[in-house]
Design a protein around this motif. Structure first.
Motif, PDB file in Angstrom:
ATOM      1  N   ASP A  49     -18.214 -26.840  55.403  1.00  0.00           N
ATOM      2  CA  ASP A  49     -18.406 -25.942  56.536  1.00  0.00           C
ATOM      3  C   ASP A  49     -19.815 -26.123  57.090  1.00  0.00           C
ATOM      4  O   ASP A  49     -20.754 -26.400  56.346  1.00  0.00           O
ATOM      5  CB  ASP A  49     -18.205 -24.492  56.125  1.00  0.00           C
ATOM      6  N   GLY A  50     -19.942 -25.930  58.400  1.00  0.00           N
ATOM      7  CA  GLY A  50     -21.247 -26.043  59.032  1.00  0.00           C
ATOM      8  C   GLY A  50     -21.863 -24.680  59.305  1.00  0.00           C
ATOM      9  O   GLY A  50     -21.286 -23.632  58.994  1.00  0.00           O
ATOM     10  N   PHE A  51     -23.055 -24.711  59.883  1.00  0.00           N
ATOM     11  CA  PHE A  51     -23.766 -23.468  60.157  1.00  0.00           C
ATOM     12  C   PHE A  51     -23.026 -22.602  61.170  1.00  0.00           C
ATOM     13  O   PHE A  51     -23.116 -21.369  61.119  1.00  0.00           O
ATOM     14  CB  PHE A  51     -25.179 -23.774  60.657  1.00  0.00           C
ATOM     15  N   PHE A  52     -22.316 -23.210  62.114  1.00  0.00           N
ATOM     16  CA  PHE A  52     -21.558 -22.414  63.074  1.00  0.00           C
ATOM     17  C   PHE A  52     -20.493 -21.577  62.355  1.00  0.00           C
ATOM     18  O   PHE A  52     -20.287 -20.402  62.676  1.00  0.00           O
ATOM     19  CB  PHE A  52     -20.908 -23.316  64.131  1.00  0.00           C
ATOM     20  N   GLN A  53     -19.825 -22.168  61.400  1.00  0.00           N
ATOM     21  CA  GLN A  53     -18.820 -21.420  60.646  1.00  0.00           C
ATOM     22  C   GLN A  53     -19.472 -20.356  59.763  1.00  0.00           C
ATOM     23  O   GLN A  53     -18.953 -19.254  59.611  1.00  0.00           O
ATOM     24  CB  GLN A  53     -17.994 -22.380  59.800  1.00  0.00           C
ATOM     25  N   ALA A  54     -20.625 -20.679  59.203  1.00  0.00           N
ATOM     26  CA  ALA A  54     -21.336 -19.697  58.374  1.00  0.00           C
ATOM     27  C   ALA A  54     -21.762 -18.480  59.183  1.00  0.00           C
ATOM     28  O   ALA A  54     -21.850 -17.365  58.660  1.00  0.00           O
ATOM     29  CB  ALA A  54     -22.551 -20.340  57.715  1.00  0.00           C
ATOM     30  N   ALA A  55     -22.024 -18.686  60.476  1.00  0.00           N
ATOM     31  CA  ALA A  55     -22.489 -17.598  61.336  1.00  0.00           C
ATOM     32  C   ALA A  55     -21.338 -16.922  62.076  1.00  0.00           C
ATOM     33  O   ALA A  55     -21.593 -16.078  62.950  1.00  0.00           O
ATOM     34  CB  ALA A  55     -23.511 -18.127  62.343  1.00  0.00           C
ATOM     35  N   HIS A  56     -20.107 -17.254  61.753  1.00  0.00           N
ATOM     36  CA  HIS A  56     -18.954 -16.719  62.480  1.00  0.00           C
ATOM     37  C   HIS A  56     -18.991 -15.188  62.512  1.00  0.00           C
ATOM     38  O   HIS A  56     -19.164 -14.529  61.489  1.00  0.00           O
ATOM     39  CB  HIS A  56     -17.658 -17.189  61.819  1.00  0.00           C
ATOM     40  N   GLY A  57     -18.859 -14.633  63.693  1.00  0.00           N
ATOM     41  CA  GLY A  57     -18.924 -13.195  63.878  1.00  0.00           C
ATOM     42  C   GLY A  57     -20.325 -12.666  64.088  1.00  0.00           C
ATOM     43  O   GLY A  57     -20.503 -11.513  64.483  1.00  0.00           O
ATOM     44  N   GLY A  58     -21.342 -13.503  63.810  1.00  0.00           N
ATOM     45  CA  GLY A  58     -22.722 -13.044  63.898  1.00  0.00           C
ATOM     46  C   GLY A  58     -23.554 -13.861  64.872  1.00  0.00           C
ATOM     47  O   GLY A  58     -23.096 -14.214  65.962  1.00  0.00           O
ATOM     48  N   ARG A 103     -23.432  -7.131  66.618  1.00  0.00           N
ATOM     49  CA  ARG A 103     -23.168  -8.057  65.519  1.00  0.00           C
ATOM     50  C   ARG A 103     -24.074  -7.816  64.307  1.00  0.00           C
ATOM     51  O   ARG A 103     -24.089  -8.617  63.378  1.00  0.00           O
ATOM     52  CB  ARG A 103     -23.368  -9.503  65.997  1.00  0.00           C
ATOM     53  N   ARG A 104     -24.815  -6.731  64.313  1.00  0.00           N
ATOM     54  CA  ARG A 104     -25.857  -6.537  63.293  1.00  0.00           C
ATOM     55  C   ARG A 104     -25.311  -6.536  61.866  1.00  0.00           C
ATOM     56  O   ARG A 104     -26.035  -6.860  60.930  1.00  0.00           O
ATOM     57  CB  ARG A 104     -26.622  -5.235  63.566  1.00  0.00           C
ATOM     58  N   ALA A 133     -35.589 -13.403  67.497  1.00  0.00           N
ATOM     59  CA  ALA A 133     -34.167 -13.670  67.313  1.00  0.00           C
ATOM     60  C   ALA A 133     -33.537 -12.643  66.361  1.00  0.00           C
ATOM     61  O   ALA A 133     -32.418 -12.155  66.604  1.00  0.00           O
ATOM     62  CB  ALA A 133     -33.963 -15.087  66.781  1.00  0.00           C
ATOM     63  N   ARG A 134     -34.229 -12.313  65.287  1.00  0.00           N
ATOM     64  CA  ARG A 134     -33.698 -11.310  64.348  1.00  0.00           C
ATOM     65  C   ARG A 134     -33.621  -9.938  65.010  1.00  0.00           C
ATOM     66  O   ARG A 134     -32.676  -9.165  64.758  1.00  0.00           O
ATOM     67  CB  ARG A 134     -34.574 -11.248  63.092  1.00  0.00           C
ATOM     68  N   ALA A 135     -34.603  -9.615  65.847  1.00  0.00           N
ATOM     69  CA  ALA A 135     -34.560  -8.336  66.561  1.00  0.00           C
ATOM     70  C   ALA A 135     -33.370  -8.287  67.507  1.00  0.00           C
ATOM     71  O   ALA A 135     -32.706  -7.244  67.630  1.00  0.00           O
ATOM     72  CB  ALA A 135     -35.864  -8.130  67.328  1.00  0.00           C
ATOM     73  N   LEU A 136     -33.080  -9.396  68.186  1.00  0.00           N
ATOM     74  CA  LEU A 136     -31.896  -9.470  69.043  1.00  0.00           C
ATOM     75  C   LEU A 136     -30.629  -9.197  68.237  1.00  0.00           C
ATOM     76  O   LEU A 136     -29.742  -8.450  68.670  1.00  0.00           O
ATOM     77  CB  LEU A 136     -31.807 -10.853  69.686  1.00  0.00           C
ATOM     78  N   HIS A 137     -30.544  -9.824  67.086  1.00  0.00           N
ATOM     79  CA  HIS A 137     -29.365  -9.653  66.232  1.00  0.00           C
ATOM     80  C   HIS A 137     -29.241  -8.204  65.765  1.00  0.00           C
ATOM     81  O   HIS A 137     -28.147  -7.617  65.822  1.00  0.00           O
ATOM     82  CB  HIS A 137     -29.460 -10.597  65.029  1.00  0.00           C
ATOM     83  N   GLN A 138     -30.345  -7.605  65.303  1.00  0.00           N
ATOM     84  CA  GLN A 138     -30.298  -6.251  64.780  1.00  0.00           C
ATOM     85  C   GLN A 138     -29.992  -5.218  65.855  1.00  0.00           C
ATOM     86  O   GLN A 138     -29.446  -4.151  65.560  1.00  0.00           O
ATOM     87  CB  GLN A 138     -31.631  -5.904  64.095  1.00  0.00           C
TER      88      GLN A 138
END
Length: 531
Positions: A239-248, A201-202, A192-197
């Motif tokens: 705030d929830g995790f979805f908001q914390a991950a906004h943009g990422g 959205r990295r 999952a981290r490799a997908l993100h990087q």
């Protein structure tokens, strides 16, 4: 907030998984797992599959190189004989090995003095070969053209890992949800981290959430947020995790543990790109790339009514399957040294060690290579940490009693069969039994295997065709069996006196593991005698 970027998976043209890596014929190969120079670990040589052509293995040939790189170097170790071992690929895809004079080639505890043959299935599983007591090579199947290194932060060059890398490269720049499947400990969060990087959205947040670790009554508010006063103790907006991950990217591990309520809310946010905080009626738009992971059979959970089929279809916009460690043994040497380097550097010890001897003792390496690793990468890292820290200040790692009991002994019968006259003492070893499911083994059969193997758990596991650790689980569920740890001091003292402290006699009387019993007696200060 930016508008939602969730993509309707029905409109995304993502390649099928089987098309991610071009189909190539797999051929037998040798990969260095132990070498006096640790920088050589992971180098590989493909065997010639031309009919009747044998590949020489000696100090000077063949040339080993990093997968994906040109050039190469021979083994070069002065202790390895110049008189070559010959390896020939059989028409069935197996490998025939003919040791050279003075080559000191060992398979498990057997020094080969005559031809030996490994089947295609054994080569596919991986066969450790020890040369001159200093070099360990894994004989395995490989695809020409595989790349190595730690691309995308993943160490290894196996075909399974290459498939995962190719899949990541194909889907990383899309916003399509990804479902990662794999056994526990296989590295799903790393994927999952490799997908993100690798995605656009990295530079934005990567938020990792284990749904199995969140109490069910709090899961909705933790994921989607909550309005003040929505529940007892809620004194401010959250705030929830979805908001914390906004943009990422939001990574949801153990998604199969989501409650029915959370499943409905996840389905909605995947369909609309909007979340409702608990206790609030106005939706919030979120821009999140969702990556989920599970080791559960979600299709079976759907049949049992515990998971919603529409949610699975939405989560699996694209699916990645992470191979278990036992299917990528050729990566073990690199992974072992990678984790060992991290641990030694964390302790302030130099890497690589300044010694002319292999840092990892070959006998230990063979045991590690033959292990099935039911806990996968997580278990491997823990094992490496255990023996590195336990050997702190020493030049070479040593196993403590616990690890020694967990790992398979190399004094088991090796794989393969004689392919001619074999100048060794004793009968020729047989091939190991096929793997079975532990749940298929009744208590009576387990007891018979333990007795026939003199209560050596590895021997019993070999007879039953299961992993050693499964023996412990089977004993725990068998009311007629017990372990040395459950024996009382009074009973042990009585049997010790009756048998004169002879360990084998005590094992036959008490019917428990010999190793575990020896440790238990030592704890009690009772001396033992070997029969």
């Amino acid at each position: 907030m930016r508008p939602p970027s969730f993509v309707d998976v029905s409109t995304v043209n993502v390649p099928e998984r089987d098309a991610d890596v071009p189909a190539t014929r797999r051929v037998p190969a040798l990969t260095l797992a132990v070498h006096p120079r640790v920088d050589r670990v992971g180098e590989r040589a493909l065997l010639s599959s031309a009919p009747g052509e044998a590949q020489a293995l000696s100090r000077t040939e063949p040339l080993f190189h990093r997968p994906g790189q040109s050039g190469g170097r021979p083994l070069e170790d002065s202790f390895v004989s110049r008189k070559a071992v010959r390896l020939q690929v059989t028409p069935e895809g197996g490998v025939r090995v003919e040791p050279g004079e003075g080559s000191r080639l060992r398979v498990a505890e057997l020094v080969l003095t005559g031809p030996w043959e490994f089947s295609a299935e054994e080569v596919a599983t991986g066969v450790p070969l020890e040369l001159a007591g200093r070099v360990v090579l894994l004989l395995h199947a490989a695809s020409p053209g595989e790349e190595g290194g730690d691309t995308l932060g993943m160490v290894g060059a196996s075909a399974g890992l290459q498939r995962v890398r190719a899949q990541i490269s194909r889907v990383a720049d899309l916003s399509v949800p990804v479902l990662i499947r794999g056994e526990t400990g296989s590295g799903k969060e790393l994927i999952a981290r490799a997908l993100h990087q690798a995605s656009p959205r990295r530079q934005q947040p990567f938020v990792s959430v284990n749904l199995g670790a969140i109490p069910r009554e709090l899961a909705a508010s933790e994921l989607f947020g909550a309005r003040r006063g929505a529940f007892t103790g809620s004194v401010r907006d959250q705030d929830g995790f979805f908001q914390a991950a906004h943009g990422g990217t939001l990574f949801l591990d153990e998604v199969g543990e989501a409650s029915p309520e959370v499943q409905v809310m996840l389905l909605r946010v995947l369909e609309t790109g909007e979340v409702y905080r608990v206790g609030e009626r106005v939706p919030l738009a979120v821009d999140v790339r969702l990556v989920a992971a599970t080791d559960a059979l979600l299709e079976q959970q759907i049949q049992e009514g515990r998971f919603k089929a529409p949610l699975l279809h939405r989560l699996a916009g694209f699916s990645l399957s992470v191979p278990p460690l036992r299917e990528r043994r050729e990566d073990l040497g690199l992974l072992l040294h990678h984790f060992a380097r991290e641990e030694r550097e964390a302790m302030g010890e130099p890497w690589p060690p300044s010694s002319g001897e292999p840092w990892l003792p070959p006998a230990l390496a063979v045991r590690l290579l033959r292990h099935d690793w039911p806990g996968n990468i997580r278990q491997l890292r823990n094992v490496v940490r255990q023996f590195v820290i336990g050997s702190r200040g020493q030049s070479h790692p040593q196993l403590d009693a616990q690890l020694d009991a967990e790992l398979p002994s190399i004094t088991r019968t090796p794989m393969g069969r004689p392919a001619g006259k074999q100048a060794t003492e004793g009968p020729a070893p047989a091939s190991p039994p096929l793997r079975r499911r532990p749940s298929e083994i009744p208590e009576a059969e387990l007891l018979t295997a333990l007795r026939e193997g003199d209560w050596d758990f590895q021997a019993a596991a070999d007879r039953l065709g299961i992993h050693r650790t499964s023996i412990y689980h089977l004993i725990e569920r068998s009311p007629g069996l017990r372990t040395a740890g459950t024996l009382g001091a009074e009973e042990l003292a009585r049997v010790h006196a009756a048998t004169g402290g002879r360990l084998d006699a005590m094992v036959r009387t008490l019917e428990v593991s010999k190793r575990a019993l020896a440790r238990r007696l030592k704890e009690l200060g009772l001396d033992v005698r070997e029969d």
